[in-house]
Design a protein around this motif. Structure first.
Motif, mmCIF file in Angstrom:
data_model
loop_
_atom_site.group_PDB
_atom_site.id
_atom_site.type_symbol
_atom_site.label_atom_id
_atom_site.label_comp_id
_atom_site.label_asym_id
_atom_site.label_seq_id
_atom_site.Cartn_x
_atom_site.Cartn_y
_atom_site.Cartn_z
ATOM 1 N N SER A 203 0.831 -1.212 0.000
ATOM 2 C CA SER A 203 0.000 0.000 0.000
ATOM 3 C C SER A 203 0.857 1.250 0.000
ATOM 4 O O SER A 203 0.526 2.234 -0.674
ATOM 5 C CB SER A 203 -0.919 0.015 1.231
ATOM 6 N N ILE A 204 1.944 1.224 0.739
ATOM 7 C CA ILE A 204 2.842 2.385 0.750
ATOM 8 C C ILE A 204 3.395 2.615 -0.650
ATOM 9 O O ILE A 204 3.391 3.735 -1.152
ATOM 10 C CB ILE A 204 3.987 2.202 1.778
ATOM 11 N N MET A 205 3.851 1.560 -1.303
ATOM 12 C CA MET A 205 4.438 1.696 -2.637
ATOM 13 C C MET A 205 3.420 2.152 -3.674
ATOM 14 O O MET A 205 3.768 2.827 -4.634
ATOM 15 C CB MET A 205 5.082 0.389 -3.086
ATOM 16 N N SER A 206 2.169 1.808 -3.485
ATOM 17 C CA SER A 206 1.155 2.208 -4.474
ATOM 18 C C SER A 206 0.543 3.574 -4.169
ATOM 19 O O SER A 206 -0.022 4.209 -5.061
ATOM 20 C CB SER A 206 0.053 1.152 -4.561
ATOM 21 N N ARG A 207 0.704 4.065 -2.935
ATOM 22 C CA ARG A 207 0.052 5.329 -2.564
ATOM 23 C C ARG A 207 1.020 6.457 -2.212
ATOM 24 O O ARG A 207 0.612 7.617 -2.152
ATOM 25 C CB ARG A 207 -0.885 5.069 -1.391
ATOM 26 N N ASN B 235 12.632 4.837 5.297
ATOM 27 C CA ASN B 235 13.314 4.475 6.548
ATOM 28 C C ASN B 235 13.489 5.674 7.468
ATOM 29 O O ASN B 235 13.259 5.571 8.680
ATOM 30 C CB ASN B 235 14.675 3.833 6.255
ATOM 31 N N ASN B 236 13.906 6.816 6.912
ATOM 32 C CA ASN B 236 14.080 8.017 7.745
ATOM 33 C C ASN B 236 12.751 8.467 8.338
ATOM 34 O O ASN B 236 12.683 8.834 9.511
ATOM 35 C CB ASN B 236 14.710 9.153 6.929
ATOM 36 N N PHE B 237 11.707 8.439 7.527
ATOM 37 C CA PHE B 237 10.389 8.815 8.047
ATOM 38 C C PHE B 237 9.954 7.857 9.149
ATOM 39 O O PHE B 237 9.434 8.289 10.184
ATOM 40 C CB PHE B 237 9.342 8.841 6.925
ATOM 41 N N MET B 238 10.145 6.557 8.926
ATOM 42 C CA MET B 238 9.675 5.560 9.904
ATOM 43 C C MET B 238 10.393 5.710 11.242
ATOM 44 O O MET B 238 9.773 5.522 12.297
ATOM 45 C CB MET B 238 9.845 4.141 9.348
ATOM 46 N N LYS B 239 11.672 6.043 11.219
ATOM 47 C CA LYS B 239 12.400 6.256 12.478
ATOM 48 C C LYS B 239 11.789 7.409 13.260
ATOM 49 O O LYS B 239 11.528 7.289 14.460
ATOM 50 C CB LYS B 239 13.883 6.538 12.197
ATOM 51 N N GLU B 240 11.559 8.528 12.569
ATOM 52 C CA GLU B 240 10.958 9.698 13.222
ATOM 53 C C GLU B 240 9.534 9.385 13.672
ATOM 54 O O GLU B 240 9.135 9.754 14.778
ATOM 55 C CB GLU B 240 10.937 10.888 12.258
ATOM 56 N N VAL C 45 -0.946 0.867 10.823
ATOM 57 C CA VAL C 45 -0.742 2.321 10.780
ATOM 58 C C VAL C 45 -0.386 2.787 9.360
ATOM 59 O O VAL C 45 0.138 3.879 9.181
ATOM 60 C CB VAL C 45 0.344 2.768 11.792
ATOM 61 N N THR C 46 -0.705 1.966 8.367
ATOM 62 C CA THR C 46 -0.337 2.269 6.984
ATOM 63 C C THR C 46 -0.898 3.613 6.517
ATOM 64 O O THR C 46 -0.159 4.421 5.942
ATOM 65 C CB THR C 46 -0.806 1.144 6.038
ATOM 66 N N ASP C 47 -2.173 3.849 6.747
ATOM 67 C CA ASP C 47 -2.787 5.108 6.287
ATOM 68 C C ASP C 47 -2.089 6.310 6.892
ATOM 69 O O ASP C 47 -1.808 7.292 6.194
ATOM 70 C CB ASP C 47 -4.283 5.140 6.634
ATOM 71 N N ASP C 48 -1.804 6.244 8.184
ATOM 72 C CA ASP C 48 -1.122 7.334 8.870
ATOM 73 C C ASP C 48 0.282 7.550 8.297
ATOM 74 O O ASP C 48 0.717 8.685 8.093
ATOM 75 C CB ASP C 48 -1.054 7.024 10.373
ATOM 76 N N VAL C 49 0.974 6.466 8.005
ATOM 77 C CA VAL C 49 2.328 6.546 7.449
ATOM 78 C C VAL C 49 2.294 7.142 6.045
ATOM 79 O O VAL C 49 3.084 8.033 5.710
ATOM 80 C CB VAL C 49 3.012 5.162 7.450
ATOM 81 N N VAL C 50 1.369 6.686 5.202
ATOM 82 C CA VAL C 50 1.268 7.219 3.832
ATOM 83 C C VAL C 50 0.954 8.712 3.873
ATOM 84 O O VAL C 50 1.560 9.499 3.137
ATOM 85 C CB VAL C 50 0.213 6.445 3.009
ATOM 86 N N ASN D 274 3.485 11.517 2.355
ATOM 87 C CA ASN D 274 3.047 12.419 1.290
ATOM 88 C C ASN D 274 3.082 13.883 1.715
ATOM 89 O O ASN D 274 3.370 14.754 0.895
ATOM 90 C CB ASN D 274 1.663 12.023 0.785
ATOM 91 N N LYS D 275 2.813 14.163 2.982
ATOM 92 C CA LYS D 275 2.904 15.546 3.466
ATOM 93 C C LYS D 275 4.345 16.033 3.423
ATOM 94 O O LYS D 275 4.609 17.205 3.169
ATOM 95 C CB LYS D 275 2.360 15.659 4.892
ATOM 96 N N ARG D 276 5.270 15.145 3.674
ATOM 97 C CA ARG D 276 6.679 15.507 3.721
ATOM 98 C C ARG D 276 7.310 15.586 2.331
ATOM 99 O O ARG D 276 8.314 16.278 2.133
ATOM 100 C CB ARG D 276 7.408 14.447 4.558
ATOM 101 N N TYR D 277 6.713 14.918 1.355
ATOM 102 C CA TYR D 277 7.310 14.827 0.019
ATOM 103 C C TYR D 277 7.008 16.060 -0.817
ATOM 104 O O TYR D 277 5.877 16.482 -0.954
ATOM 105 C CB TYR D 277 6.788 13.574 -0.697
ATOM 106 N N THR D 278 8.052 16.604 -1.394
ATOM 107 C CA THR D 278 7.921 17.706 -2.350
ATOM 108 C C THR D 278 8.497 17.234 -3.663
ATOM 109 O O THR D 278 9.677 16.907 -3.741
ATOM 110 C CB THR D 278 8.687 18.958 -1.855
ATOM 111 N N LYS D 279 7.650 17.203 -4.683
ATOM 112 C CA LYS D 279 8.095 16.729 -5.991
ATOM 113 C C LYS D 279 9.074 17.723 -6.597
ATOM 114 O O LYS D 279 8.846 18.919 -6.572
ATOM 115 C CB LYS D 279 6.880 16.566 -6.914
ATOM 116 N N VAL D 280 10.169 17.205 -7.106
ATOM 117 C CA VAL D 280 11.171 18.036 -7.778
ATOM 118 C C VAL D 280 10.959 17.862 -9.275
ATOM 119 O O VAL D 280 11.078 16.764 -9.807
ATOM 120 C CB VAL D 280 12.605 17.603 -7.376
#
Length: 194
Positions: free
Chosen positions: A50-54, A146-151, A176-181, A185-191
């Protein structure tokens, strides 16, 4: 003989008595002993598919790799068409006695071989370039997760966050998949590539 049998019997009775006494004793201050605290683990899990698809970064990487694969397929098709066109022209020229000398036939034969070698080299380099990009993208994706999951685990107070695929069963209430996704996504900024 009776003496030996009687001695073995007494030893067995003594061992069984010691075992019974040991089993009936209560644990000695395990909960109050500071050297042996009982620790409760907080465990959650994520569904990595789910993480990889969302996760938007994963989707962007998949789209980029799809475009690169299409570029490779188009280049392979183009080079193949050029080689086939030249090869067909050679065959037609040969059928129509268009080669007046053996040297002209050998020159076209060498040109065809060079076209095939150049195409193979070009496509091999292109494929290697795509593979390198894929490897770098996978490293970037895994580092990001991995960095996100540690935090995330630290912030939420989770001792373990497992992958769903690494377990046989986990109660869905620990998912906790939905919360993680959402967090990824909130942290990701597309370059945007220029």
């Amino acid at each position: 003989m009776n003496f030996l049998r009687h001695s073995v019997y007494l030893v067995l009775v003594a061992i069984m008595t010691l075992l019974a006494v040991a089993c009936n004793q209560k644990p000695q201050k395990a909960a109050t002993n500071p050297a042996a605290p009982i620790e409760k683990l907080t465990i959650r899990y994520v569904d990595e598919d789910s993480i990889m698809s969302r996760y938007n970064l994963a989707k962007d990487i998949n789209e980029a790799m799809f475009r690169r694969q299409n570029q490779f397929d188009a280049a392979q098709q183009q080079r193949g068409n050029e080689i086939n066109k030249f090869s067909n022209a050679m065959q037609q020229k040969y059928k129509n006695n268009g080669y007046l000398t053996e040297e002209s036939f050998n020159a076209d034969q060498s040109k065809l071989q060079k076209m095939q070698n150049d195409a193979q080299t070009y496509l091999g380099n292109l494929q290697q370039s795509i593979q390198n990009e894929l490897n770098q993208s996978q490293i970037q994706l895994l580092d990001s997760i991995n960095n996100f999951m540690k935090e995330y685990a630290k912030k939420k107070g989770y001792d373990l966050v497992l992958r769903k695929s690494a377990t046989l069963y986990i109660d869905p209430k620990y998912d906790v998949t939905d919360d993680v996704v959402d967090g990824l996504n909130k942290r990701y900024t597309k370059v945007e590539k220029k």
